[in-house]
Design an enzyme around this catalytic site. Structure first.
Site, PDB file in Angstrom:
ATOM      1  N   GLY A  29      26.177  49.618 123.370  1.00 51.21           N
ATOM      2  CA  GLY A  29      25.826  48.821 124.697  1.00 51.21           C
ATOM      3  C   GLY A  29      24.384  48.671 124.785  1.00 51.21           C
ATOM      4  O   GLY A  29      23.467  49.031 124.024  1.00 51.21           O
ATOM      5  N   GLY A  30      23.929  47.597 125.593  1.00 50.49           N
ATOM      6  CA  GLY A  30      22.462  47.357 125.892  1.00 50.49           C
ATOM      7  C   GLY A  30      21.989  46.076 125.151  1.00 50.49           C
ATOM      8  O   GLY A  30      22.750  45.220 124.545  1.00 50.49           O
ATOM      9  N   ARG A  31      20.692  45.994 125.048  1.00 51.32           N
ATOM     10  CA  ARG A  31      20.013  44.519 124.729  1.00 51.32           C
ATOM     11  C   ARG A  31      19.120  44.980 123.330  1.00 51.32           C
ATOM     12  O   ARG A  31      19.589  45.718 122.511  1.00 51.32           O
ATOM     13  CB  ARG A  31      19.430  44.235 125.823  1.00 51.32           C
ATOM     14  CG  ARG A  31      20.150  43.654 127.012  1.00 51.32           C
ATOM     15  CD  ARG A  31      19.402  43.360 128.274  1.00 51.32           C
ATOM     16  NE  ARG A  31      19.277  42.195 128.432  1.00 51.32           N
ATOM     17  CZ  ARG A  31      19.144  41.405 129.501  1.00 51.32           C
ATOM     18  NH1 ARG A  31      19.141  42.075 130.860  1.00 51.32           N
ATOM     19  NH2 ARG A  31      18.649  40.187 129.496  1.00 51.32           N
ATOM     20  N   THR A  47      16.288  46.677 121.161  1.00 50.42           N
ATOM     21  CA  THR A  47      15.416  47.757 121.139  1.00 50.42           C
ATOM     22  C   THR A  47      14.832  48.036 120.085  1.00 50.42           C
ATOM     23  O   THR A  47      15.190  47.534 118.743  1.00 50.42           O
ATOM     24  CB  THR A  47      16.275  49.289 121.448  1.00 50.42           C
ATOM     25  OG1 THR A  47      15.447  50.122 121.925  1.00 50.42           O
ATOM     26  CG2 THR A  47      16.865  49.649 120.502  1.00 50.42           C
ATOM     27  N   TYR A  48      13.793  48.965 119.593  1.00 48.62           N
ATOM     28  CA  TYR A  48      13.139  49.079 118.646  1.00 48.62           C
ATOM     29  C   TYR A  48      13.218  50.401 117.954  1.00 48.62           C
ATOM     30  O   TYR A  48      13.258  51.447 118.802  1.00 48.62           O
ATOM     31  CB  TYR A  48      11.527  48.949 118.794  1.00 48.62           C
ATOM     32  CG  TYR A  48      10.675  49.362 117.947  1.00 48.62           C
ATOM     33  CD1 TYR A  48      10.260  48.706 116.618  1.00 48.62           C
ATOM     34  CD2 TYR A  48       9.875  50.771 117.994  1.00 48.62           C
ATOM     35  CE1 TYR A  48       9.650  49.233 115.685  1.00 48.62           C
ATOM     36  CE2 TYR A  48       9.266  51.083 117.045  1.00 48.62           C
ATOM     37  CZ  TYR A  48       8.952  50.551 115.787  1.00 48.62           C
ATOM     38  OH  TYR A  48       8.360  50.898 114.880  1.00 48.62           O
ATOM     39  N   ILE A  98      18.517  54.523 126.077  1.00 46.46           N
ATOM     40  CA  ILE A  98      19.647  55.127 125.863  1.00 46.46           C
ATOM     41  C   ILE A  98      20.812  53.844 125.891  1.00 46.46           C
ATOM     42  O   ILE A  98      20.797  52.946 126.243  1.00 46.46           O
ATOM     43  CB  ILE A  98      20.292  56.125 126.830  1.00 46.46           C
ATOM     44  CG1 ILE A  98      19.321  57.257 127.012  1.00 46.46           C
ATOM     45  CG2 ILE A  98      21.724  56.151 126.805  1.00 46.46           C
ATOM     46  CD1 ILE A  98      19.951  57.968 128.480  1.00 46.46           C
ATOM     47  N   SER A 101      16.890  57.115 122.006  1.00 51.31           N
ATOM     48  CA  SER A 101      15.697  57.115 121.342  1.00 51.31           C
ATOM     49  C   SER A 101      14.555  57.231 122.298  1.00 51.31           C
ATOM     50  O   SER A 101      14.278  56.918 123.029  1.00 51.31           O
ATOM     51  CB  SER A 101      15.445  55.889 120.758  1.00 51.31           C
ATOM     52  OG  SER A 101      15.235  54.868 121.743  1.00 51.31           O
ATOM     53  N   CYS A 116      14.935  46.249 125.992  1.00 52.88           N
ATOM     54  CA  CYS A 116      16.012  46.555 126.913  1.00 52.88           C
ATOM     55  C   CYS A 116      16.158  45.290 127.884  1.00 52.88           C
ATOM     56  O   CYS A 116      16.765  45.453 129.231  1.00 52.88           O
ATOM     57  CB  CYS A 116      16.070  47.784 127.675  1.00 52.88           C
ATOM     58  SG  CYS A 116      16.052  49.322 126.626  1.00 52.88           S
TER      59      CYS A 116
END
Length: 211
Positions: free
Chosen positions: A72-74, A76-77, A143, A157, A173
């Site tokens: 889930g989510g967008r 991230t690094y 998360i 992370s 995110c």
């Protein structure tokens, strides 16, 4: 119920290999052939896209490799100096509540940060953990989880001492707020220090899943 296996992999773990292994462990947990596991790794610099990723938020696609994560989510690094914890649990035996699971991960991080004198907090409607800095609020931990047939994988992370400029190739995110780290806040904690703190607070995190 037995405690999850606690595993720390030294050095940099390639993301595709980590994703394959994580999926295999999750499948094994569903088949009752693998133990639950908390797997702590560090990755080389890369960006990952979650299931809600918006292509306009990938500002510099040539900067680092970009991987579809399936969580889930967008965007991230991940990179050196960041502790990534992959959390593979049998939620069917631990409460069957995904929102409670995500909230427990947030509190786990907040409890860990408190060990270093840092006041972490959540912001309603924004998954992750935030801190106050001299320049305003900033995100210190992200998360992103996936749950299939009540087995979780992916995880969290925490920015321990990464190069924060590496986040500039994305809108992390999908949020406009800056990111920060333990190092940027003036704390010299190592990954090993963070791991020790996370391990100490793990029993409380697991207990929250069924509270």
């Amino acid at each position: 119920m037995a405690d999850p296996v606690w595993e720390v992999t030294p050095g940099l773990t390639a993301y595709p290999a980590a994703l394959t292994r994580m999926q295999g462990i999750a499948a094994g947990i569903r088949a009752d052939s693998e133990s639950e596991r908390i797997w702590l790794v560090e990755h080389p610099p890369l960006y990952t896209a979650g299931t809600s990723a918006d292509a306009t938020e990938l500002i510099d696609p040539e900067r680092f490799p970009v991987f579809s994560a399936g969580r889930g989510g967008r965007y991230t690094y991940h990179g050196p100096g960041q502790r990534v914890a992959y959390v593979m649990l049998d939620l069917a035996a631990r409460g069957r509540d995904v929102r409670r699971f995500v909230a427990a991960l947030e509190v786990w991080l907040i409890d860990m940060l408190a060990d270093f004198g840092i006041a972490g907090r959540i912001i309603p409607g924004k998954v992750g953990v935030w801190v106050d800095t001299a320049d305003g609020q900033a995100k210190i931990a992200a998360i992103g989880v996936r749950v299939q047939r009540w087995v979780s994988f992916h995880g969290l992370s925490l920015n321990v001492a990464p190069d924060l400029n590496d986040f500039n190739g994305i809108i992390p995110c999908g949020l406009s707020e800056p990111v920060t780290s333990l190092a940027a806040l003036g704390h010299g904690a190592t990954l090993a220090d963070v791991d020790q703190s996370l391990a100490r607070h793990l029993p409380a995190m697991l207990a929250r899943l069924v509270a």
